[in-house]
Design an enzyme around this catalytic site. Structure first.
Site, PDB file in Angstrom:
ATOM      1  N   LYS A  46       0.715  -1.021   0.072  1.00 52.33           N
ATOM      2  CA  LYS A  46      -0.194  -0.007  -0.032  1.00 52.33           C
ATOM      3  C   LYS A  46       0.885   1.365   0.014  1.00 52.33           C
ATOM      4  O   LYS A  46       0.312   2.532  -0.351  1.00 52.33           O
ATOM      5  CB  LYS A  46      -0.981  -0.120   1.119  1.00 52.33           C
ATOM      6  CG  LYS A  46      -2.138  -1.165   1.208  1.00 52.33           C
ATOM      7  CD  LYS A  46      -3.165  -0.660   0.077  1.00 52.33           C
ATOM      8  CE  LYS A  46      -4.363  -1.220   0.270  1.00 52.33           C
ATOM      9  NZ  LYS A  46      -5.339  -0.758  -0.718  1.00 52.33           N
ATOM     10  N   SER A  96       0.199 -10.060  -0.674  1.00 51.01           N
ATOM     11  CA  SER A  96       0.120  -8.650  -0.684  1.00 51.01           C
ATOM     12  C   SER A  96       0.282  -8.113   0.705  1.00 51.01           C
ATOM     13  O   SER A  96       0.399  -6.771   0.661  1.00 51.01           O
ATOM     14  CB  SER A  96      -1.289  -8.257  -1.198  1.00 51.01           C
ATOM     15  OG  SER A  96      -2.198  -9.007  -0.378  1.00 51.01           O
TER      16      SER A  96
END
Length: 405
Positions: free
Chosen positions: A59, A306
């Protein structure tokens, strides 16, 4: 591989430009070949370890790029974001690096470590609502009231382009890649990677939790369609509706999205921990879950891990769930005579079978029990499904009445 291709709201040029901005900000995360997943898939499988990225997930890439392009006036007004944790930490870290004030709205159920980490990076955390979508509504209202700039977790071209730098790294690290499996919530990461590999023969496949699966119906309808309810341990991809920008990219690239069960998510987290010695959160393991669930892909395949920001308490529950799903826990009800030494005899048989007793409880009040009977609920750690069968067979042969719970 050719780098030309169709253009949507974000394409290879935008991702390449993002990589230049992020060169000295993000880590080029490693790739790790998984022999266990390679054997399962029938070809080479490589893990892209974004769980080892700064702030614990991909992110920071999109958050920093978006914020780096704000004007001086916008930076002075500060930024606001909504997140269950990973985007929150990415925004908070990017804000600290850029000297920008940040406010982050998080759902009430956000994990305590993610809340603490966001605060430690310097952001003001405001809790409220049940889902990411609830937090996003409050963040938008805050932006309207204060003039703070909303840093959307996925629905902005800069955010998508920033996340797409993961795809550029994959192309450089695994040049012969044919398939990239990507966890999907709002779609920013999958869309960015799809934009990065546009014009190549690489297929990007999104993976979403079945309990929060807005993408399959949206792709079928040709536009984002919200789900009415969500229930999944994978809070990082529990997003009620795809973003317009990611949807446009993935729809243009004809990228499919498959779903995975909670059982496969927990088994995947356990698999990555046991086989690859990596700690990931349930959302981060979605691509692995797809392979465990039987998805057939062209290899070499890269699975994007992720994120690795998992609450230790959730990790404990998920590991237990994963062990049960993998046949490592055997839960039984065994009826024995209610007399001294009967329980000791049962436990002795279990010890001889090689099972490790984790929990035992007595049930004496069931209506179908005889006056001289007691039912023992027992949880046994085993070596796997075959060993479970052996344990039950041994107890049955010894005269115990066994019922698997």
């Amino acid at each position: 591989m050719s780098r030309s291709g169709p253009r949507g709201p974000v394409g290879p040029a935008e991702v390449a430009a993002a990589a230049t901005v992020l060169a000295d900000v993000v880590d080029r995360t490693p790739v790790l070949e998984s022999s266990a997943l390679s054997a399962l898939a029938g070809g080479r499988v490589v893990l892209k370890c974004e769980n080892l990225q700064r702030a614990g997930s991909f992110k920071i890439r999109g958050a920093y790029l978006r914020m780096s392009r704000l004007s001086a006036d916008e930076r002075a007004r500060g930024v606001v974001a909504a997140s269950a944790g990973n985007h929150a930490q990415g925004v908070a870290l990017a804000a600290r690096l850029l000297g920008v004030r940040a406010t982050v709205f998080m759902p009430d159920g956000a994990s305590l470590p993610k809340i603490a980490a966001t605060s430690e990076y310097g952001a003001e955390v405001v809790l409220g609502g049940v889902t990411i979508d609830d937090a996003l509504v409050r963040a938008r209202a805050f932006a309207d009231e204060t003039g703070a700039v909303l840093i959307h977790p996925f629905d902005h071209p800069d955010v998508v382009a920033g996340q797409g730098t993961v795809g550029l790294e994959i192309l450089a690290q695994v040049p012969d890649v044919r398939t990239i499996l990507v966890p999907v919530g709002g779609g920013g990461l999958a869309a960015g990677i799809a934009a990065a590999v546009a014009g190549t023969d690489v297929q990007v496949i999104g993976v979403q939790a079945a309990g929060a699966a807005a993408w399959p119906a949206s792709l079928a309808a040709g536009h984002p369609v919200p789900v009415t309810a969500m229930s999944t341990m994978a809070d990082g991809i529990a997003v009620g509706c795809p973003g317009d920008v990611p949807f446009a990219v993935l729809a243009e690239r004809h990228a499919p999205v498959c779903t995975v069960s909670e059982e496969d998510l927990s088994r995947a987290l356990l698999h990555v921990a046991e086989k690859s010695k990596l700690l990931v959160e349930p959302a981060g393991a979605a691509g692995v879950a797809a392979l465990i669930g039987g998805l057939q892909v062209a290899t070499p395949a890269v699975v994007v891990l992720s994120g690795g920001n998992i609450d230790p308490l959730l990790l404990l529950r998920v590991v237990r769930h994963g062990l049960a799903s993998a046949g490592r826990y055997l839960q039984m009800r065994v009826r024995i005579t209610d007399r001294p030494g009967a329980l000791a005899g049962l436990l002795a048989e279990l010890a001889a079978s090689g099972g490790n007793v984790m929990h035992v409880s007595h049930v004496r009040t069931a209506i179908d029990l005889g006056v001289d009977e007691v039912e023992i609920e027992v949880q046994v750690e085993t070596r796997g499904p075959a060993h479970c069968t052996e344990v039950v067979a041994r107890l049955t042969a010894a005269g115990f009445r066994v019922r698997e719970a």
